[in-house]
Write an enzyme that holds these catalytic residues in place. Structure first.
Site, PDB file in Angstrom:
ATOM      1  N   SER A 183      -7.825 -55.943   3.502  1.00  0.00           N
ATOM      2  CA  SER A 183      -7.564 -57.302   4.148  1.00  0.00           C
ATOM      3  C   SER A 183      -7.132 -57.722   2.139  1.00  0.00           C
ATOM      4  CB  SER A 183      -9.294 -57.913   3.687  1.00  0.00           C
ATOM      5  OG  SER A 183      -9.595 -57.386   3.010  1.00  0.00           O
ATOM      6  N   HIS A 211      -8.805 -57.953  10.133  1.00  0.00           N
ATOM      7  CA  HIS A 211      -7.356 -59.387  10.166  1.00  0.00           C
ATOM      8  C   HIS A 211      -6.563 -57.863  10.881  1.00  0.00           C
ATOM      9  CE1 HIS A 211      -8.005 -61.402   7.008  1.00  0.00           C
ATOM     10  NE2 HIS A 211      -8.665 -60.243   6.552  1.00  0.00           N
ATOM     11  N   LYS A 242     -11.602 -65.257  13.047  1.00  0.00           N
ATOM     12  CA  LYS A 242     -10.070 -64.854  11.771  1.00  0.00           C
ATOM     13  C   LYS A 242      -8.556 -66.000  12.734  1.00  0.00           C
ATOM     14  CE  LYS A 242     -12.053 -63.032   7.964  1.00  0.00           C
ATOM     15  NZ  LYS A 242     -12.104 -61.065   8.037  1.00  0.00           N
TER      16      LYS A 242
HETATM   17  C1  LIG Z   1     -13.435 -61.326   6.700  1.00  0.00           C
HETATM   18  C2  LIG Z   1     -13.710 -59.505   7.069  1.00  0.00           C
HETATM   19  C3  LIG Z   1     -14.897 -59.237   7.582  1.00  0.00           C
HETATM   20  C4  LIG Z   1     -16.250 -60.531   7.843  1.00  0.00           C
HETATM   21  O1  LIG Z   1     -15.698 -61.133   8.802  1.00  0.00           O
HETATM   22  P1  LIG Z   1     -16.657 -62.760   9.214  1.00  0.00           P
HETATM   23  O2  LIG Z   1     -16.686 -62.499  10.876  1.00  0.00           O
HETATM   24  O3  LIG Z   1     -15.677 -63.582   8.128  1.00  0.00           O
HETATM   25  O4  LIG Z   1     -17.814 -62.355   8.925  1.00  0.00           O
HETATM   26  C5  LIG Z   1     -15.241 -57.881   7.598  1.00  0.00           C
HETATM   27  N1  LIG Z   1     -14.182 -57.406   7.978  1.00  0.00           N
HETATM   28  C6  LIG Z   1     -13.165 -57.228   7.091  1.00  0.00           C
HETATM   29  C7  LIG Z   1     -11.949 -56.210   6.876  1.00  0.00           C
HETATM   30  C8  LIG Z   1     -12.614 -58.334   6.803  1.00  0.00           C
HETATM   31  O5  LIG Z   1     -11.652 -59.457   5.900  1.00  0.00           O
END
Ligand SMILES: *Cc1c(COP(=O)(O)O)cnc(C)c1O
Length: 395
Positions: A183, A211, A242
């Site tokens: 990320s 992602h 996301k």
């Molecule tokens: C954003 C993210 C999460 C968490 O996801 P949410 O649905 O926002 O809690 C988990 N792993 C990675 C790699 C992320 O970038």
């Protein structure tokens, strides 16, 4: 007067202020759009994870409203008591079909999906082999499991194998775990090589595709599909927060693994399930992924355009291969100053420093979406160039 027992928190905050690391929350005053208003400023938004623009997609909005009319605003209980509605099951079945796996379970967030799963399937005697840049929710899950955690340097397959050789004789459960797309770097895990190692050394293989879902693979099926590794990754985590545009996380695995999580994953057992509007929105989002593949094509076209523009300007964009493109500047105070001046000039790109990224690797992070126009991206590049030169980040 603050209570004396809490003074240390104020002291810590003051330290952050002195180091110019104190950050105020930016307040979004419009919908989450490619150009949005934050804190009274209209800015080109390069900070959201809304890859496909689904936060405001008409079909998703309509389904959310219909579901609220039909089912009300809340589920009223945790999944294991009275909070499993038929649409919760419909979403899980939909995700499992989409990902070509036996079963899936939906959690309240990607964070709880990772933390809840890792901590449920491993115990004190076990070992976790984890990439150094894995997401915080994986790290927390590892800690909660009480298993031994062995970290290999970012994407270093050889170092990973060295660890696996060292522990080859240990009779315990071994979990090899990696983000699919990282990320903060925007690079992709060496999944084919890691899967081979997992098979060779008898590990459970788990990937966090937060992602990558909606971004990589056919119709956004994620890294397993991108590398054609179907059937060889035991546990795939994805997020609904996301590219999917709403909120939640999910785990894909065998029917028995999912049933086990129904019985043992603590966020599933002890935290209330999604409101019906969110569930209905997510179901509609998976339909959109299949009906509108042009969204993902546009995302990648925009990614190429912005990335090439940044490189041409001479910015250090690290190892990025995806719509996440960091601009690495090193010093955290400089990264935050860069972000502040960009914002004043009309571009929102978040500054990120330690502990989110290692010391000395502070950066701003840009994320492009399918819904940015070429004009908006061209304008963003011009602003980035101007501020970058002023701060001597580029020549
Ligand atoms: C954003 C993210 C999460 C968490 O996801 P949410 O649905 O926002 O809690 C988990 N792993 C990675 C790699 C992320 O970038």
């Amino acid at each position: 007067m603050p209570k004396a027992e809490l003074q240390y928190l104020t002291d810590e905050l003051n330290k952050l202020r002195e180091q110019k690391l104190y950050q105020k929350l930016r307040i979004l005053e419009t919908e989450q759009l490619p150009v949005s208003r934050f804190d009274g400023h209209k800015v080109i938004n390069l900070s959201s994870n809304n890859y496909l623009g689904l936060t405001t997609h008409p079909k998703l909005r309509k389904r959310a409203l219909e579901a609220t009319e039909k089912w009300g605003v809340g589920s009223g209980a945790v999944r294991t008591i009275a909070g499993t509605m038929s649409i919760h099951m419909e979403l899980e079945e939909r995700i499992a079909r989409f990902k070509h796996v036996e079963a899936s379970v939906v959690f309240q967030s990607g964070f709880t999906a990772n933390a809840g799963t890792v901590s449920a399937i491993l115990g004190r005697e076990d070992v976790i082999i984890s990439d150094a840049l894995n997401h915080a929710s994986i790290i927390d899950g590892c800690r909660l499991s009480r298993a031994e955690i062995k970290v290999f340097p970012h994407k270093d397959v050889e170092a990973c194998e060295t660890i696996l050789k060292e522990i080859a004789a240990r009779k315990c459960h071994k979990l090899l775990i990696t983000d699919g797309v990282f990320s903060m770097e925007g690079d992709i895990a060496p999944l084919p090589q890691l899967v081979e190692l997992a098979e060779k050394y008898g590990c459970i293989m788990m990937i966090d595709d937060a992602h990558s879902s909606g971004v990589l693979g056919r119709n956004g099926r994620g890294t397993v599909d991108h590398f054609n590794l179907h059937g060889r990754v035991d546990i795939q985590v994805g997020t609904l927060s996301k590219a999917i545009g709403a909120l939640g996380g999910y785990v894909c695995a065998t029917r028995d693994t999912i049933d086990f999580l129904y019985h043992r994953a603590r966020p599933f057992l002890f935290s209330t399930s999604h409101p019906p509007s969110v569930v209905a929105t997510c179901i509609a989002a998976f339909e959109v992924l299949e009906e509108e593949p042009q969204l993902i094509e546009q995302l990648w076209a925009n990614t190429k355009f912005l990335k090439e523009g940044l490189k041409k300007l001479g910015f250090n964009t690290g190892m990025s291969e995806t719509p996440i493109t960091p601009i690495i500047v090193g010093d955290a105070a400089l990264a935050h100053e860069f972000s502040r001046q960009l914002f004043a000039a009309g571009v929102f790109a978040q500054g990120i420093g330690f502990p989110t990224v290692p010391q000395g690797q502070a950066r701003i992070r840009t994320i492009v979406t399918a819904t940015h126009t070429k004009e908006e991206l061209t304008q963003a590049l011009a602003i980035l160039a101007g501020v970058g030169r002023k701060l001597k980040i580029i020549e």
